[in-house]
Design an enzyme around this catalytic site. Structure first.
Site, PDB file in Angstrom:
ATOM      1  N   THR A   1       0.893  -1.256  -0.122  1.00 43.09           N
ATOM      2  CA  THR A   1       0.028  -0.025   0.152  1.00 43.09           C
ATOM      3  C   THR A   1       0.993   1.396   0.020  1.00 43.09           C
ATOM      4  OG1 THR A   1      -0.308   0.065   2.496  1.00 43.09           O
ATOM      5  CG2 THR A   1      -1.713  -1.215   1.211  1.00 43.09           C
TER       6      THR A   1
ATOM      7  N   VAL B   1      -3.657   4.582  -0.090  1.00 39.73           N
ATOM      8  CA  VAL B   1      -5.094   4.570  -0.175  1.00 39.73           C
ATOM      9  C   VAL B   1      -5.277   3.003   0.353  1.00 39.73           C
ATOM     10  CG1 VAL B   1      -7.287   5.099  -1.122  1.00 39.73           C
ATOM     11  CG2 VAL B   1      -5.191   5.858  -2.290  1.00 39.73           C
ATOM     12  N   HIS B   2      -4.967   2.798   1.627  1.00 43.21           N
ATOM     13  CA  HIS B   2      -4.694   1.102   1.816  1.00 43.21           C
ATOM     14  C   HIS B   2      -5.741   0.390   1.395  1.00 43.21           C
ATOM     15  CE1 HIS B   2      -1.224   2.519   4.485  1.00 43.21           C
ATOM     16  NE2 HIS B   2      -2.120   3.599   4.857  1.00 43.21           N
ATOM     17  N   ASP B   3      -6.846   0.712   2.074  1.00 47.39           N
ATOM     18  CA  ASP B   3      -8.209  -0.673   1.829  1.00 47.39           C
ATOM     19  C   ASP B   3      -8.423  -0.602   0.464  1.00 47.39           C
ATOM     20  OD1 ASP B   3      -7.816  -0.873   4.669  1.00 47.39           O
ATOM     21  OD2 ASP B   3      -9.618   0.409   5.309  1.00 47.39           O
TER      22      ASP B   3
ATOM     23  N   THR C   1      -6.877  -1.090  -2.132  1.00 43.74           N
ATOM     24  CA  THR C   1      -6.167  -2.038  -2.592  1.00 43.74           C
ATOM     25  C   THR C   1      -6.860  -3.192  -2.685  1.00 43.74           C
ATOM     26  OG1 THR C   1      -4.799  -2.502  -0.841  1.00 43.74           O
ATOM     27  CG2 THR C   1      -3.814  -1.033  -2.189  1.00 43.74           C
TER      28      THR C   1
END
Length: 326
Positions: free
Chosen positions: A208, A254-256, A258
């Site tokens: 991420t 935009v971690h989540d 991914t």
């Protein structure tokens, strides 16, 4: 830089999907992204958990995402208010006291679904065909851990778990070694690894932190001409600079989101199957995902660990899908 092989996924054309989430800025973007792909991601419900902010706020923000996506028919079930054992922690320093910054937050029109998220998971997975349901997990894994403890037989209905969780090469984002979702409930993460017995993919900070915003990428979202594009752009403009400053990065992760991209186009990502354990002992390592990338322990791989991804491909896919929304 670790060497990687193309990731192995059980993904096919479509997923019967439940998203377990603790919105959170990046969670909301992941939800909007997923709700824009009904042909590929057949969302049965959202289940919420305390994490980035307390449960009442994560549950409201999940319903806001449904409203903004024009998908008010998607049921949102509120789940665990606290971790299994540890003292609750939140991430208001990153996500703001409401869990979202940069946009107006209000009470959405659609109410919560009746019943507890854990009861919903047990009921739904028991009724599902064998190996049919993908569970995307964007926050602490408390709800699934509780469901597995209550009804171990539900694993029959699970096809795979796709998690935003963990860190190895990157280091942690809440302690030097721990990623927030795992640190917030390491006992739940440990239980899910030990008890689920289904294919698990982890999109860790290792990947991420390679998929970063830029002024151009945010401007494309803002210029889509719909309502959702500027919402995502405003969230990113408010959310990204904090991590950019902390890590001295040129853009924000935009971690989540991914996880959504992986479900839709796993070819964007690379990783390999390795053995992972969770450190749930009090001390400096609390909440660490011990990822045996080089196979030093000679233990059976239990996680598809993602370490690399196509950043431009991710933002192209995100922008294409956000453009479909109202």
């Amino acid at each position: 830089m670790p060497s990687t092989a193309s990731t192995q996924s059980t993904s096919t054309a479509a997923h019967t999907l439940v998203i377990d989430t603790d919105p959170g800025a990046d969670d909301v973007i992941a939800l909007l992204f997923a709700m824009a792909a009904p042909e590929a991601l057949k969302i049965q419900a959202l289940t919420t958990v305390a994490g980035n902010v307390p449960l009442s706020k994560t549950s409201r923000n999940a319903r806001l995402a449904c409203e903004w996506a024009g998908r008010p028919e998607i049921a949102v079930y509120a789940g665990a208010e606290r971790p299994l054992r540890r003292t609750p922690i939140y991430a208001a320093n990153i996500h703001g006291k409401e869990g979202l910054t940069g946009v107006d937050v209000y009470e959405p029109a659609a109410p919560l679904a009746d019943g507890h998220a854990v009861d919903y998971l047990v009921r739904m997975l028991r009724a599902a065909p064998e190996k049919s349901v993908t569970l995307a997990m964007l926050g602490p894994q408390t709800n699934l851990a509780l469901a597995l403890e209550q009804a171990p037989d539900i694993v029959r209905g699970l096809r795979e778990l796709v998690l935003m969780a963990g860190a190895h090469f990157n280091g942690g984002n809440i302690t030097p070694v721990a990623e927030f979702n795992v640190f917030a409930d390491p006992h739940a993460a440990e239980a899910v690894l030990l008890k689920s017995g289904v294919p698990i993919t982890m999109l860790a900070l290792d990947v991420t932190h390679k998929i970063l915003t830029s002024e151009e990428r945010i401007a494309r979202l803002r210029g889509l001409g719909n309502r959702a594009g500027p919402i995502v752009a405003d969230i990113l403009d408010a959310y990204a600079p904090q991590e950019m400053k902390h890590y001295d990065m040129p853009g924000g992760p935009v971690h989540d989101a991914t996880v959504t991209a992986y479900l839709l186009q796993p070819s964007l990502f690379k990783g390999k199957r390795i053995h992972v354990e969770i450190d749930s002992r009090e001390g400096m390592g609390f909440g660490q995902t011990v990822a045996d990338w080089y196979g030093s322990l000679h233990r059976t791989p239990n996680v598809n660990w993602i370490v690399d991804g196509d950043a431009q491909g991710f933002f192209d896919l995100l922008t294409e899908h956000i453009a479909r929304l109202p």
